[in-house]
Each structure stands twice: as structure tokens, then as C-alpha cells.
Design an enzyme around this catalytic site. Structure first.
Site: not given
Ligand code: SAH
Length: 394
Positions: A214, A232, A260, A329
Site C-alpha cells: 500500500k 514497521d 512501534d 484481510c
Molecule cells: N500494509 C502492508 C501489509 C501489512 S501486514 C502492505 O500492504 O503490504 C502488517 C504489518 O504490521 C507487518 O509487516 C508487521 O511487521 C507490522 N506490525 C506489527 N506490529 C507492529 C507495530 N507494533 N508497529 C509497527 N508495525 C507493526
């Protein structure tokens, strides 16, 4: 509920089943059957900063690929997935892990890291059957090393797949992929960034960005003229995110942050966003194809508790009148409609219409259900997916 796939392929506890019944009622079996197989359409998003969609279409067709333009989104193209094919089940068995089995099922080769176990009689040149951990046969092929060698080395090509349950083009092997002309992405994921509608000059924050599907689309829709912050928390995934953005030629338009994002308001106190994308980890019940799956009610509750924290943090950095798009999803109420209505409203975030066509479904519970968009595997032949658009009102 009498449904062949429940209990064998889908190991869901009573809490998960009753949540799914709440969403799908009598349609639950049809939902599970659909999730068990791939969508008929395999989508890509054209990198419109590098190539015109019509031109990429011609280039892919000249390779003999059957590819079409999406009816709604200009930047979306799709291939047709063929199958299911019958596979001869005779021969020594290789068991692949879930992730490997799901790509082998679509025609990909099996590499040694995806190996769970194999028949010790397998030599180089043996014709083998590949199964998922659930026992489902996903493909047949020729071993390119012996079972013991594959186990010892743990890397390299193990089985060259000749026959798979389904067949789809191997997108990552195309020169156009290497050249960064497209990104493989599902239709609902493409729709999500369209709902966000990022524009030049805006500050856009992607709070769960990796691997960057995205984020890349945000860059393209804003023609590289928005200030994009992509966060991320996983070091490994941030590396993937940078690689993907670099492949597309977008890295210079994005500030990549390893952190985070639940604490983004504390870590980046000066940040004020016009648009925010929250695409958090979820139970992924809508992801397909699934060779098997296992989930408990606890998983759902834990996921929702985690997701809520992103929405609360997002509210703190979103400017008045700014837009937050929340997507998953998965198909549960607790991670979607109920999550939004239990969290967002208290943060002055009000659901507004996603603006997507009504041919896709609206939400299935909550006071604002008419505002949300849901994609249903057995109805729309997409992954199961949820999108909400929220505006900051105070
Ligand atoms: N938006 C992405 C898919 C995201 S999947 C796309 O379209 O390609 C969810 C993501 O959230 C993962 O990569 C995971 O590492 C991240 N994530 C999980 N906990 C998180 C946190 N506390 N802070 C930041 N990112 C986090």
C-alpha cells in the site's frame, strides 16, 4: 455445523466457529470452500510512475500471457488462474510447510527451506508427490536432489514442479517484475489505497507498512508529491519494505521508519497527518488459498486488542478533518466493525462511506454498517477483506 472442511482443513474452536456463523450464517461452508482455493483472478498493480497500464498489458501479452484490465481500477490488471487439475497421487511423498504448500499449489517450485519431511527413498530424478501438512496433495514434480541432501543443505531447488493443483504465471520471474513495473496485490488491497485517496502535498502515514504494497500505491496515486512516512516494527520486514520500494523506484519518496507505531505520537511528536493507513496484523481468515488453518477465540481477542492500539495512536497524530483508512484481510466482527465502533468513536473518528461501489457488500453489523466495505470470497471471488474510512471530527 455440518461442513466437510471444518475440523479437517479448518481447525477452528467453537468461539471462532460461532463468530464466523455470526458473519456468514448458512453461507459459512461456501465461504470456507472458497477460501480453500485461490481466486480465479490473480491481480497486479501497475507502477504508473514507470509505465502506462495499457503498455504493460501489451508487453505481458506479447509474452503469451493471458492478462486483462480490471473493469474499475485503471492501474489493476489480472491473470486467470487455471485449475483445479487432477493430480496422480502415486509415488514417494514430500511434505511442504503451509506457506510453501500454498505457493506450490499454484505452480511454484519447492525449495529446500519449505521442506517439512520427505520419504528417504527419494533420489535425484525421482518423481514425487508434494503434500501440505494437512495431507492434501498440492503438486507432483521431479526431485532435483535427494531427500537427505535437501535436509542437510536446507537451501536450493528441491522439487521442480510439473503438475500443480492450480496454475498461475510466476510473476516474480518476469522481467517486468524485476524492472519494477508492477506489484502483485489483491483487488481489495488495491481498493484500500484508492479509498485513502492520497493527494500531492499531503502528509500520509502508513502505520503497518511492510512489505509496502500500500505504501507503493500511495506514492503512485500522489505521483511522488506527498510526504509519505512508512512505519514497521520488524527489522527484517523493514528491510523487505526498502527492497520493494527500491524495486519500484519509490524509495526516495518515502521516509521509512523502523519503530512501534502504537507509540508514534510519543516517538514522532511533531508529526501531523492528513491521511493515515492502519493495516494491522490480523487473524487473516480471509487470505486464500489456504491448505489448512488453525485459530482459537483467544487469537481473535488478542488480535483485536492489538489492532485497537494502532487506531488510538493514529487518532493522536491525525489532523482535524483528516482521514484514517482501516483495513484487514480477515472477516470477523471483533477485528472489523466492532473494533471500529468500540475504539474509533471514542477517539472522535467517525465512519464515513468508503465510496466504493455497492456491488461489494456493506458491513454486517454495527450502527455504521452501511459505511464499510466487505469483500466476500464466495460472493466476489476475492480474498475476505474489510475496509473502513474514518474522519477525525474533533
Ligand atoms: N500494509 C502492508 C501489509 C501489512 S501486514 C502492505 O500492504 O503490504 C502488517 C504489518 O504490521 C507487518 O509487516 C508487521 O511487521 C507490522 N506490525 C506489527 N506490529 C507492529 C507495530 N507494533 N508497529 C509497527 N508495525 C507493526
Amino acid at each position: 455445523m455440518d461442513c466437510g472442511l471444518l475440523g479437517s482443513v479448518f481447525r477452528y474452536d467453537d468461539g471462532v466457529v460461532s463468530e464466523l456463523l455470526g458473519v456468514y450464517g448458512g453461507g459459512l461452508c461456501r465461504f470456507l470452500e472458497a477460501v480453500h482455493r485461490p481466486s480465479r483472478r490473480l491481480y497486479i498493480r501497475v507502477n504508473t510512475l514507470r509505465v502506462d497500464p495499457g503498455e504493460l498489458l501489451d508487453r505481458l501479452r506479447s509474452r503469451g500471457l493471458e492478462v486483462y484490465r480490471d473493469e474499475l481500477f485503471d492501474e489493476a490488471l489480472y491473470f486467470v488462474v487455471e485449475g483445479p487439475f487432477r493430480i496422480d497421487e502415486e509415488g514417494p511423498v514430500v511434505v511442504a510447510d503451509k506457506e510453501a504448500a500454498e505457493s506450490v499449489m499454484m505452480g511454484a517450485n519447492l525449495y529446500a527451506p519449505g521442506l517439512l519431511s520427505c520419504d528417504p527413498s527419494i533420489r535425484r530424478g525421482s518423481e514425487v508427490v508434494i503434500k501440505a501438512p494437512s495431507g492434501v496433495v498440492v503438486a507432483r514434480g521431479i526431485a532435483r536432489m535427494s531427500c537427505s541432501e535437501a535436509r542437510r543443505r536446507g537451501r536450493g531447488l528441491f522439487v521442480e514442479v510439473l503438475q500443480s493443483l492450480y496454475r498461475a504465471p510466476k510473476l516474480r520471474e518476469l522481467p517486468e517484475y524485476q524492472q519494477g513495473l508492477f506489484y502483485p496485490q489483491s483487488l481489495p488491497a488495491i481498493a484500500t489505497t484508492r479509498v485513502l485517496d492520497p493527494a500531492p502535498g499531503e502528509v500520509v502515514v502508513d502505520m503497518c507498512a511492510a512489505p509496502g504494497g500500500k505504501t507503493g500505491h500511495v506514492v503512485e496515486l500522489s505521483r511522488g508529491l506527498a510526504k509519505v512516512v512508512a512505519v514497521d516494527h520488524s527489522r527484517r520486514k523493514v528491510r523487505r519494505l526498502r527492497e520493494e520500494l527500491a524495486r519500484l523506484g519509490h524509495l526516495r519518496y518515502v521516509e521509512v521508519v523502523e519503530g512501534d507505531s502504537r507509540y508514534i505520537h510519543l516517538d514522532m511528536p511533531g508529526l501531523r497527518a492528513d491521511k493515515i493507513l492502519v493495516d494491522p496484523p490480523c487473524t487473516a481468515l480471509g487470505v486464500r488459498p489456504k491448505v489448512y488453518d488453525e485459530k482459537t477465540w483467544r487469537d481473535l481477542v488478542n488480535a483485536a486488542a492489538y489492532q485497537e492500539q494502532f487506531v488510538r495512536a493514529a487518532a493522536k497524530i491525525l489532523r482535524m478533518g483528516g482521514v484514517l483508512v482501516y483495513s484487514t484481510c480477515t472477516v470477523t466482527h471483533v477485528e472489523n466493525e466492532l473494533l471500529i465502533e468500540g475504539t474509533a468513536l471514542g477517539e472522535c473518528l467517525e465512519p464515513v462511506d468508503t465510496g466504493l461501489p455497492g456491488a461489494w457488500s456493506r458491513g454486517s453489523t454495527g450502527s455504521y454498517r452501511g459505511m464499510y466495505t466487505r469483500f466476500h470470497p464466495h460472493i466476489h471471488d476475492t480474498p475476505g477483506y474489510f475496509i473502513a474510512r474514518l474522519v477525525k471530527k474533533c
